[in-house]
Each structure stands twice: as structure tokens, then as C-alpha cells.
Design an enzyme around this catalytic site. Structure first.
Site, short mmCIF file in Angstrom:
data_model
loop_
_atom_site.label_atom_id
_atom_site.label_comp_id
_atom_site.label_asym_id
_atom_site.label_seq_id
_atom_site.Cartn_x
_atom_site.Cartn_y
_atom_site.Cartn_z
N HIS A 175 0.43 -3.06 3.16
CA HIS A 175 0.04 -3.13 1.75
C HIS A 175 1.28 -3.48 0.91
O HIS A 175 2.41 -3.22 1.31
CB HIS A 175 -0.55 -1.80 1.29
CG HIS A 175 -1.83 -1.45 1.99
ND1 HIS A 175 -2.92 -0.92 1.34
CD2 HIS A 175 -2.22 -1.56 3.30
CE1 HIS A 175 -3.90 -0.72 2.19
NE2 HIS A 175 -3.50 -1.09 3.39
N GLU B 116 2.58 -2.20 -1.77
CA GLU B 116 3.44 -1.08 -2.14
C GLU B 116 4.31 -0.66 -0.96
O GLU B 116 5.49 -0.35 -1.11
CB GLU B 116 2.59 0.12 -2.61
CG GLU B 116 1.72 -0.17 -3.82
CD GLU B 116 0.35 -0.76 -3.46
OE1 GLU B 116 0.22 -1.52 -2.50
OE2 GLU B 116 -0.62 -0.43 -4.19
N CYS C 254 -4.31 1.67 -3.76
CA CYS C 254 -5.40 2.28 -2.96
C CYS C 254 -4.96 3.67 -2.50
O CYS C 254 -3.79 4.05 -2.61
CB CYS C 254 -5.73 1.38 -1.77
SG CYS C 254 -4.51 1.42 -0.46
N CYS D 235 -2.00 3.82 -0.09
CA CYS D 235 -0.67 3.63 -0.69
C CYS D 235 -0.25 4.85 -1.52
O CYS D 235 0.93 5.18 -1.57
CB CYS D 235 -0.65 2.37 -1.55
SG CYS D 235 -0.70 0.89 -0.55
ZN LIG Z 1 -2.77 -0.02 -0.63
#
Ligand SMILES: [Zn+2]
Length: 282
Positions: free
Chosen positions: A89, A91, A116, A119
Site C-alpha cells: 500500500h 502508506e 484503509c 494501513c
Molecule cells: Zn492501505
């Protein structure tokens, strides 16, 4: 201007140094937080999402050390032929970039979209999670506001944390590069004890990735994901580069990464013998 910045950030492997950040703030008459929001489209330009086609960019800022003011870019990375669980992801990519490149902590992260749950949990592993600010294009918030009643390292009796973990003293079964040695010793593996890292030699240079574990286990970032994310943040598509050698260093008696390295590398079309190195605690 954003295209020129993209080229500059590619050349420095996903980092915009504090001097350049300061010049941009002056030129554009923006403070650093506003600049980060302006630069989010540049971060998202690094995304490689063949499955979702959803381009996410993230930029991490460290305010408090010798590197203070550096911006560390990140973007999402998906693999067409692998389990979705291996996706990196944005992040994670930005925090991995900062961590690998010597940041001491992340104070603020700007993201193109709300983080999300995966993360939020990944960011919760950092020692200053309680103080982490999160800026979205139209909202300023914090990790604590987005992740109240959290589950974190202390719930598993782990008093280490990401960016503030004990550096390991290790010896190795064969000679490895200084960068790989440094990354293995700094890897964050408080749950399995498998301090590990990988080095990929490519036609575009060497890329090292380290292991970042997480209290919720699933959001952990494997060394291979970490290294591939670094290739991506240098502006290369994975199919554009040629990996010529892979060195995987893992801890004696704790090894757990070889399977995923083999699976991902073969899904990218490589048939390369992986050089396995054993690390021993001193
Ligand atoms: Zn994420």
C-alpha cells in the site's frame, strides 16, 4: 513543474531533500503541509496498480532529526499474478522508504485518499503513533482519531516499535554488502525474531529491502516487498528492469521468507537461484 519534480524524485529514489523542499515552499508560498498536498499527484504517479487501477500516493515527513524536512514518497504496488495479500500500500511504501533511508520517525503523512484499515494498523506500529498526523486533500486528522481503541505492539508484550527498535548484532555465513548488512541489523522482527533483508542486483543498480513486522501480523511488509517498492519509487516498472542476482539473509532457525521470494520472483518471469545467507546472533 510537477513533471520536472517527478523526474527529480525518481532520480533520488523517492526522496525530496529538505533543501529542495524549502526552496519549493518559498517559490510557491506554501508551508510544508500545503506543499505535501500539492505533491500528492506526483506520489500517485509512481503507483503500479494493474489490478485495481486505483492510483494512491503518500508522502511522509520527518520533522525532528538531521534529516528533518525530507519528504519520503510512496505509492501502491500490485502484482498481477500473486495473492492480493502481497500488495504494497502507498502508506507502507512511503514509511518503508523513510525507514530504509535513515529517517528517525515520521511525524506527518499526507495521502491521496483515506487510509484503509490495513494501513492504519501498519502505521500504528510506529513509536510515535499517538502523535502521528494524517493529512488528506481536504481534511487534517490523526491516526488516533482514525484508529481509536487500538491493538498494538504492547498488547503482545512487545516494547520495541518501528523506528525505535534495537539494532541487532549479527554475523553472517558469507560476506554481504554493507547496505544489506545494515538493513538486516536494523530490520524490525520482534514477533518472529527473523531479522532479515534482501538485496536485488539489477541492470538499474542494487535495491535493498528489509523486514517490517506488525502486531496484527498480516500488515507486515516482507523484505522482498520492501525492495520491490524501492525499485518502483525509482520510477521503474517491474517488467522494465532485469534482476540478475538475489541475496536473501535470514536468521538461523527462524527462516520464513524463502517461499514468498521464490513465488513472487517466478511470477515476474525470473528463474534465478536465490543466494541464501544465514545470520547468527552474537
Ligand atoms: Zn492501505
Amino acid at each position: 513543474m510537477l513533471i520536472a519534480l517527478y523526474e527529480r524524485i525518481k532520480a533520488s529514489r523517492g526522496i525530496l531533500g529538505y533543501a529542495q523542499v524549502s526552496i519549493l515552499c518559498d517559490e510557491l508560498e506554501l508551508d510544508v503541509e500545503a506543499l505535501m498536498i500539492e505533491l500528492l499527484p506526483v506520489a500517485a504517479k509512481f503507483a503500479l496498480p494493474p489490478i485495481s487501477k486505483f492510483y494512491v500516493g503518500a508522502i511522509a515527513l520527518e520533522r525532528t532529526s538531521a534529516n528533518s524536512g525530507n519528504l519520503y514518497f510512496g505509492a501502491n504496488l500490485e502484482f498481477s499474478d500473486q495473492a492480493l495479500g502481497l500488495v504494497v500500500h502507498a502508506e507502507q511504501s512511503a514509511i518503508n522508504n523513510a525507514w530504509l533511508n535513515g529517517a528517525k520517525q515520521i511525524d506527518l503523512i499526507a495521502i491521496t485518499d483515506a487510509p484503509c484499515g490495513h494501513c492504519r494498523q501498519f502505521m500504528n506500529e510506529m513509536h510515535n503513533a499517538d502523535a502521528l498526523s494524517i493529512n488528506l486533500p481536504h481534511k487534517r486528522t490523526s491516526l488516533r482519531r482514525l484508529l481509536p481503541e487500538d491493538f498494538g505492539p504492547k498488547d503482545l508484550d512487545n516494547h520495541e516499535s518501528l523506528f525505535q527498535s534495537t539494532k541487532q548484532a549479527l554475523s553472517f555465513s558469507m560476506t554481504i554488502s554493507d547496505a544489506l548488512c545494515e538493513t538486516v541489523c536494523r530490520s524490525y522482527a520482534p514477533y518472529t525474531g527473523n531479522y532479515c533483508a534482501v538485496e536485488l542486483e539489477t541492470n538499474k543498480g542494487r535495491f535493498v529491502g528489509g523486514y517490517i513486522e506488525n502486531a496484527a501480523y498480516n500488515p507486515s511488509l516482507s523484505p522482498l516487498q520492501s525492495a520491490l517498492s524501492q525499485i518502483q519509487m525509482s520510477g521503474y516498472k517491474l517488467e522494465e528492469i532485469s534482476i540478475t542476482n538475489i541475496t536473501l539473509v535470514e536468521q538461523e532457525g527462524k527462516k520464513n521468507q524463502l517461499g514468498v521470494v521464490k513465488a513472487v520472483i517466478s511470477s515476474l518471469g525470473y528463474e534465478i537461484a536465490i543466494k541464501e545467507v544465514t545470520a547468527y546472533g552474537l
